[in-house]
Design an enzyme around this catalytic site. Sequence first.
Site, PDB file in Angstrom:
ATOM      1  N   LYS A   1     -12.026  -1.407   8.784  1.00  0.00           N
ATOM      2  CA  LYS A   1     -11.940  -2.181   9.303  1.00  0.00           C
ATOM      3  C   LYS A   1     -12.186  -2.213  10.517  1.00  0.00           C
ATOM      4  O   LYS A   1     -12.320  -2.863  11.157  1.00  0.00           O
ATOM      5  CB  LYS A   1     -10.256  -2.367   8.862  1.00  0.00           C
ATOM      6  CG  LYS A   1      -9.459  -2.878   7.769  1.00  0.00           C
ATOM      7  CD  LYS A   1      -8.359  -2.496   7.154  1.00  0.00           C
ATOM      8  CE  LYS A   1      -8.155  -2.703   5.559  1.00  0.00           C
ATOM      9  NZ  LYS A   1      -7.879  -3.934   5.150  1.00  0.00           N
TER      10      LYS A   1
ATOM     11  N   TRP B   1       1.012  -1.285   0.130  1.00  0.00           N
ATOM     12  CA  TRP B   1       0.044  -0.332  -0.108  1.00  0.00           C
ATOM     13  C   TRP B   1       1.034   1.567  -0.005  1.00  0.00           C
ATOM     14  O   TRP B   1       0.603   2.435  -0.462  1.00  0.00           O
ATOM     15  CB  TRP B   1      -0.919  -0.425   1.235  1.00  0.00           C
ATOM     16  CG  TRP B   1      -1.937  -1.165   0.748  1.00  0.00           C
ATOM     17  CD1 TRP B   1      -1.758  -2.081   2.128  1.00  0.00           C
ATOM     18  CD2 TRP B   1      -2.656  -0.948   0.180  1.00  0.00           C
ATOM     19  NE1 TRP B   1      -2.552  -3.260   1.774  1.00  0.00           N
ATOM     20  CE2 TRP B   1      -3.445  -2.899   0.497  1.00  0.00           C
ATOM     21  CE3 TRP B   1      -3.155  -0.882  -1.112  1.00  0.00           C
ATOM     22  CZ2 TRP B   1      -4.410  -3.995  -0.128  1.00  0.00           C
ATOM     23  CZ3 TRP B   1      -4.271  -1.620  -2.303  1.00  0.00           C
ATOM     24  CH2 TRP B   1      -4.822  -2.686  -1.733  1.00  0.00           C
TER      25      TRP B   1
ATOM     26  N   ASP C   1      -1.166   6.792   6.061  1.00  0.00           N
ATOM     27  CA  ASP C   1      -2.131   5.516   5.977  1.00  0.00           C
ATOM     28  C   ASP C   1      -3.016   5.173   6.896  1.00  0.00           C
ATOM     29  O   ASP C   1      -1.748   4.292   7.306  1.00  0.00           O
ATOM     30  CB  ASP C   1      -2.147   5.110   4.290  1.00  0.00           C
ATOM     31  CG  ASP C   1      -2.852   4.204   4.068  1.00  0.00           C
ATOM     32  OD1 ASP C   1      -4.357   4.373   5.144  1.00  0.00           O
ATOM     33  OD2 ASP C   1      -3.046   3.580   3.344  1.00  0.00           O
TER      34      ASP C   1
END
Lengths: 356, 356
Positions: free
Chosen positions: B192, B101, B168
């Site tokens: 999440k 990511w 992030d």
Amino acid sequence: MKVHNFNAGPSVLPNEVLYKASKALIDFEGSGMSILEIGHRTELFMNVLDEARSLVKELMQLEDDFEVLYLHGGASTQFMQVPMNLLENGETAAYVDTGVWSYKAMKEAKSFGYVDAVASSRESNYNHIPKQFIIPPQAKFLHITTNNTIYGTQWQKMPVTDLPLVADMSSDILSRQLDFNKFALIYAGVQKNMGAAGTTMVAVRKSALGKVTRKIPTILDYRVHIENGSMYNTPPVFAIYISMLTLRWLKEQGGAAAMERLNEKKAGMLYSEIDNNPLFRGTVAKEDRSRMNVCFIMDKPELEEEFLKFCKKEDIVGIKGHRSVGGFRASLYNALPYESVEVMVEAMKYFSLKKA
Amino acid sequence: MKVHNFNAGPSVLPNEVLYKASKALIDFEGSGMSILEIGHRTELFMNVLDEARSLVKELMQLEDDFEVLYLHGGASTQFMQVPMNLLENGETAAYVDTGVWSYKAMKEAKSFGYVDAVASSRESNYNHIPKQFIIPPQAKFLHITTNNTIYGTQWQKMPVTDLPLVADMSSDILSRQLDFNKFALIYAGVQKNMGAAGTTMVAVRKSALGKVTRKIPTILDYRVHIENGSMYNTPPVFAIYISMLTLRWLKEQGGAAAMERLNEKKAGMLYSEIDNNPLFRGTVAKEDRSRMNVCFIMDKPELEEEFLKFCKKEDIVGIKGHRSVGGFRASLYNALPYESVEVMVEAMKYFSLKKA
């Protein structure tokens, strides 16, 4: 108790869809998990996505060249994503300006090339669809907004052109029969006729892509989403699920042809009352009247507040007009029952008698 | 029947949230409409959005300079939106590469300026968080990914720097106490630890914006979303509603401090079993172990399939490791009950005895 929901979007959904989704929120397909808790790369969700994409293709009767994507971001994201993917720097795109949404689409396109506003009804507060205009033959595409939610106008006949046609169909997709294959790209926020807020459907011809040289951010490149089967990143799972259920319902009802019949009947009944009831008056050119959003005002504006209150008592909600038009707007999307329009018309008749 | 849901995201949600949402799908707050059918500019929804934004601010204890936005598009959209808004052409941004990511985030930033990858653990398949690196003082910001879902690593101490920090936090937001005010911009796909797939939370300092000269498409300009109170276009209504309910739940549990205690207890129990059970082995540097995603393999890989099947019988789902690491990954997000980890540990013990 359900109200008569004339909201302009997000808007009314079929009861079957809501009941099914309500159960799936607790346990999805006997998985012991909520639809919100399943992995997006599991078979459970892949089946949902595949069915939604197939249903769009089937219901719109799209040729094989089309790919159907469910993207993040709403139609407002498409305003820039379309020219970013289709318009080379220095090239020209043609736009017909029929309301705030097409105007915004035009504005975003200017960052990527030249924009030729071939026609506009802005001067008359967008009360009609322009009929006479010249499309520059060198333009890369012609962009239209097929239905204009705020003003209540709708293209009844699609423009005839050799250019690739691009359309924002957010507020009338699958509400009538259309030859969707005449288009190169169609986009629609799904929250009016094919789902709830949270995802945007894009149907795009593969042959229209790959012709610009600019560097496109990965997440904005249609080709990336096509290559990844509309699963480049975590998709808006629940919004796609609701759209799939809504499309299933739409198919069961008889698809776009059945929706067209129902929507003509609903709009016909309401416009007829507007034209015959001395208290009310339509706001747009009759030949361009939308079957999705019926806009009207009262001859005596001082009665409008009272009528609104009267409707509220009758459980009629969402009919206040947009501030730029005033008066009333009744949105009659696919899932709005015929009975709700009957109740609305009864309310207009009754209110008129009371005031006579 | 609920399973033990160790999915990496979308993932387990609190039962209270699911039951409340299931009811709201039929009738929202006695309105006679589903949460999916209400207008997004009605008080009904504005209350939801306001509460969600306030809860984020409160739970993260953010200073007044911060604005909280709920945007479309997922963290993958932020990969390009962050540098588009913060990095001038020709300027440099510093990134620490701790997994797929952050690598993708770096790749997108290259379209907007220079990228200095100040450190990377790519060569060792991202099995640790780099500790020693030099941050170029002229860089505009330093970007990190606080938790790396695929590999199971997590920054335990934030890097010390005078540069604006961008993070992030998709997979560990509000799972532990952090001084969030040390950051200039924090983004997180909510699926999440704070909701379900379909929206991304961005907390950004107003003072960090407005410093680049490039033309930003309207929908990608953070300032536009701030000016419009996170309502520039139709928001993903339902995804924001779920996030609001999840944050309410989180607050009732005691906020980030309580989550930290619970998550340390859950992760501690599972790592302890991994370290003590001769069949299993952790895959990352102990000091960098994630409390969110616990990755482990078996010394005898030929047993992995059998163990997976065994777990399935025990209603343990979502523990298959990412293909780039193999083995297993158990995700222990906020809403995963302690009892699910107990069941998992019992399963490991029992399987180990069976094989002894």
